[in-house]
Design an enzyme around this catalytic site. Structure first.
Site, mmCIF file in Angstrom:
data_model
loop_
_atom_site.group_PDB
_atom_site.id
_atom_site.type_symbol
_atom_site.label_atom_id
_atom_site.label_comp_id
_atom_site.label_asym_id
_atom_site.label_seq_id
_atom_site.Cartn_x
_atom_site.Cartn_y
_atom_site.Cartn_z
ATOM 1 N N ARG A 154 11.487 -11.067 7.257
ATOM 2 C CA ARG A 154 11.683 -12.381 7.888
ATOM 3 C C ARG A 154 12.976 -12.468 8.694
ATOM 4 O O ARG A 154 13.294 -13.533 9.221
ATOM 5 C CB ARG A 154 11.673 -13.490 6.823
ATOM 6 C CG ARG A 154 10.283 -13.902 6.425
ATOM 7 C CD ARG A 154 10.225 -15.326 5.905
ATOM 8 N NE ARG A 154 11.073 -15.550 4.753
ATOM 9 C CZ ARG A 154 10.832 -16.467 3.821
ATOM 10 N NH1 ARG A 154 9.753 -17.223 3.916
ATOM 11 N NH2 ARG A 154 11.637 -16.637 2.805
ATOM 12 N N LYS A 155 13.702 -11.384 8.802
ATOM 13 C CA LYS A 155 14.951 -11.396 9.560
ATOM 14 C C LYS A 155 14.925 -10.336 10.652
ATOM 15 O O LYS A 155 15.856 -9.549 10.815
ATOM 16 C CB LYS A 155 16.142 -11.196 8.612
ATOM 17 C CG LYS A 155 16.438 -12.428 7.763
ATOM 18 C CD LYS A 155 16.974 -13.573 8.606
ATOM 19 C CE LYS A 155 17.167 -14.859 7.818
ATOM 20 N NZ LYS A 155 15.892 -15.551 7.558
ATOM 21 N N LYS A 166 25.770 -16.548 5.481
ATOM 22 C CA LYS A 166 25.291 -16.438 6.863
ATOM 23 C C LYS A 166 26.454 -16.578 7.828
ATOM 24 O O LYS A 166 27.461 -17.216 7.522
ATOM 25 C CB LYS A 166 24.287 -17.553 7.183
ATOM 26 C CG LYS A 166 22.926 -17.445 6.553
ATOM 27 C CD LYS A 166 22.031 -18.578 7.064
ATOM 28 C CE LYS A 166 20.600 -18.413 6.607
ATOM 29 N NZ LYS A 166 19.713 -19.439 7.199
ATOM 30 N N GLU A 181 0.851 -1.191 0.000
ATOM 31 C CA GLU A 181 0.000 0.000 0.000
ATOM 32 C C GLU A 181 0.886 1.239 0.000
ATOM 33 O O GLU A 181 1.677 1.430 0.931
ATOM 34 C CB GLU A 181 -0.920 0.028 1.225
ATOM 35 C CG GLU A 181 -1.902 -1.132 1.299
ATOM 36 C CD GLU A 181 -1.265 -2.406 1.821
ATOM 37 O OE1 GLU A 181 -1.505 -3.471 1.221
ATOM 38 O OE2 GLU A 181 -0.519 -2.336 2.795
ATOM 39 N N LYS A 183 8.543 0.287 5.431
ATOM 40 C CA LYS A 183 7.519 1.049 6.158
ATOM 41 C C LYS A 183 7.987 2.480 6.395
ATOM 42 O O LYS A 183 9.096 2.708 6.883
ATOM 43 C CB LYS A 183 7.222 0.383 7.500
ATOM 44 C CG LYS A 183 6.648 -1.019 7.375
ATOM 45 C CD LYS A 183 6.444 -1.650 8.737
ATOM 46 C CE LYS A 183 5.889 -3.078 8.584
ATOM 47 N NZ LYS A 183 5.729 -3.732 9.891
ATOM 48 N N ASP A 187 16.450 -20.400 -2.227
ATOM 49 C CA ASP A 187 15.407 -20.275 -1.201
ATOM 50 C C ASP A 187 14.619 -19.006 -1.493
ATOM 51 O O ASP A 187 15.196 -17.977 -1.854
ATOM 52 C CB ASP A 187 16.055 -20.181 0.181
ATOM 53 C CG ASP A 187 15.059 -20.333 1.315
ATOM 54 O OD1 ASP A 187 13.886 -20.643 1.040
ATOM 55 O OD2 ASP A 187 15.454 -20.128 2.476
#
Length: 411
Positions: free
Chosen positions: A262-263, A183, A63, A283, A256
Site C-alpha cells: 500500500r506504499k 511519517k 502463493e 514477490k 491502523d
C-alpha cells in the site's frame, strides 16, 4: 512531449515517507523477510507473499512454490521485534501478536507460462534467456533525475532521510519517547524545474503519551528536521508542522491496519514519476512488477548519469508468459541532450529487458529484499544494490558521442 514541469516559473511538489514501524511498511518487511528466507535456500522458488496486520494479529497469505521450508510465524515475529514492537504497551508486540498463515502453491497455469515463455513454446531455440516468461502483464516505470547525487527527486530523498533519522533517534535512545510508527512529508519549491527551497515539512511521530507537544516540537525540529535538511534550503518562511493532529501515542497496527503493497509511491519516486500500479514486496523476481521496475530504474539512472537527459522516465510493458517486452516508452521532459530516437536505440542495444536476462544480469535470485522494504527501493546509497549501479554510463556516453566536458556542462 511533456515539459510543463520544467517550464513553470514556480511550482510546489510534495513527497512522503513512512518509518519501518508504519503498519503498511511492517507488512512489506514481513513479506520480504519471508521471501529472503526462501530464496536463501531455494533460488528457484516462486513466491507471492502478502501480509496483513491489525491489533494483535498478523495474517501471512499467498502463493508459494518451493522445495524448502521456512517457519513463517517465527520470521514474522523476528521482523516485528527488529522493527521495535517489543512491548505490549505499544499496542502491538512480537511476543503476544497472533500469527496466522494461509499459503498455497502458485497456479500451475501461471507457472507453466513463466517456465516456458510464449517465444519458446513452439520453437527449438534453446536460449535460456528466452525461456522465462513474465509472471504477469503490466507496466513498469523507471525514473532518474539530476536533482540529487543518487539521481532521485529531492522531495522523496529528504522525506526518506527524515523517517530514517526518526528511527535512528528512537533506536539509539537519543529521543527516548519515540515509538516505531511515523511519517514525513516534504514540499519543495521549484523554479523552472530546479529545486530552490523547502516550503513545508510535516513530521508525525508516534510517542510516549507522557511527552508534551511542545517538547516534541522543539526537539524534533532541532534533532530531526534541521539535522537532515540543509540549512540553505530552509528559511524563515518554511512551514514546519510536527504532529499536527495533536497526540499520536496510538500507532502501528493498533492505530491502523496494515497491508503489503500500500506504499508503492513511497517505495519508488514519491509521485514525481508515473507508476505502473504493481507493488514490490513479497514477490520473487519472476514477477516483473519487481524485476521489471528494478531494471527500468537501472536503465533510467544510467541514461541520466551518462548525460543523455537531465530527467528521464522509462515505461516497459509485459504480457504474462511472454519473455520480450511488449512496448517501451521514454519521456525526457524536454531535458534531452541527444535525440530521443537515439536514446531508444541505445536502450535496445545495451539493455536486455527480458525477465531471465534481468534476473541474471542483476543477480536477483538471492535474499536482498528485506533491506529495501522500508525507506525506498531506489537511490539507496547506504546499500549495494545491483539496479543502482552505473556500469553502463561510459558505454552510453561513447555510443552517443558525448565527451566528458559535454557531460559536465549537461549536469
Amino acid at each position: 512531449m511533456s515539459t510543463s514541469f520544467t517550464r513553470s516559473a514556480r511550482t510546489l511538489f510534495t513527497s512522503e515517507s513512512v518509518t519501518e514501524g508504519h503498519p503498511d511498511k511492517l507488512c512489506d518487511q514481513i513479506s520480504d523477510a519471508v521471501l529472503d528466507a526462501i530464496l536463501k535456500e531455494d533460488p528457484d522458488a516462486r513466491v507471492a507473499c502478502e501480509t496483513a496486520a491489525t491489533t494483535g494479529l498478523v495474517l501471512v497469505f499467498g502463493e508459494i512454490t518451493t522445495d524448502t521450508y521456512v517457519d513463517i510465524p517465527v520470521i514474522a515475529r523476528q521482523t516485528i521485534e527488529e522493527v521495535g514492537y517489543t512491548r505490549a504497551k505499544f499496542g502491538f508486540d512480537a511476543e503476544t501478536a497472533g500469527v496466522v498463515t494461509s499459503i498455497k502453491e502458485q497456479s500451475k497455469e501461471i507457472s507453466a507460462g513463466v517456465g516456458h515463455s510464449l517465444e519458446t513454446r513452439d520453437s527449438a531455440d534453446g536460449d535460456p534467456l528466452e525461456s522465462t516468461g513474465a509472471g504477469d502483464q503490466g507496466m513498469m516505470i523507471g525514473f532518474a533525475c539530476d536533482e540529487t547525487p543518487e539521481y532521485m527527486p529531492l522531495t522523496i530523498s529528504l522525506a526518506h532521510q527524515l523517517t530514517r533519522r526518526l528511527a535512528e533517534a528512537r533506536k539509539s535512545g537519543e529521543i527516548a519517547y519515540l515509538r516505531p510508527d511515523g511519517k514525513s512529508q516534504v514540499t519543495v519549491e521549484y523554479h523552472y524545474g530546479k529545486p530552490v527551497r523547502v516550503q513545508t515539512v510535516v513530521l508525525s511521530a508516534q510517542h510516549d503519551p507522557a511527552v508534551t507537544q511542545r517538547q516534541m516540537q522543539v526537539e524534533l525540529a532541532d534533532e530531526v528536521i534541521r539535522r537532515v535538511i540543509p540549512s540553505d534550503l530552509l528559511d524563515a518562511d518554511t512551514n514546519i508542522y510536527i504532529n499536527p493532529s495533536g497526540g499520536f501515542s496510538i500507532g502501528g497496527p493498533m492505530g491502523d491496519a496494515g497491508l503489503t503493497g500500500r506504499k508503492i509511491i513511497v517505495d519508488t519516486y514519491g509521485g514525481m514519476a508515473r507508476h505502473g500500479g504493481g507493488a514490490f514486496s513479497g514477490k520473487d523476481p519472476t514477477k516483473v512488477d519487481r524485476s521489471g521496475a528494478y531494471a527500468a530504474r537501472y536503465v533510467a539512472k544510467n541514461v541520466v548519469a551518462a548525460g543523455l537527459a537531465d530527467r528521464f522516465e522509462l515505461q516497459v510493458s509485459y504480457a504474462i508468459g511472454k519473455a520480450r517486452p511488449v512496448s517501451l516508452h521514454i519521456e525526457t521532459f524536454g531535458t534531452e541532450h541527444v535525440e530521443e530516437d537515439l536514446i531508444v536505440e541505445l536502450i535496445n542495444a545495451h539493455f536486455d529487458l527480458r525477465p531471465a536476462a534481468i534476473i541474471r544480469h542483476l543477480d536477483l535470485m538471492r535474499p536482498l529484499y528485506r533491506q529495501v522494504a522500508s525507506y525506498g527501493h531506489f537511490g539507496r546509497a547506504d546499500l549495494d544494490l545491483p539496479w543502482e549501479k552505473l556500469d553502463v554510463v561510459d558505454t552510453l556516453r561513447e555510443a552517443a558521442g558525448l565527451s566528458e566536458s559535454r557531460m559536465t556542462t549537461a549536469r
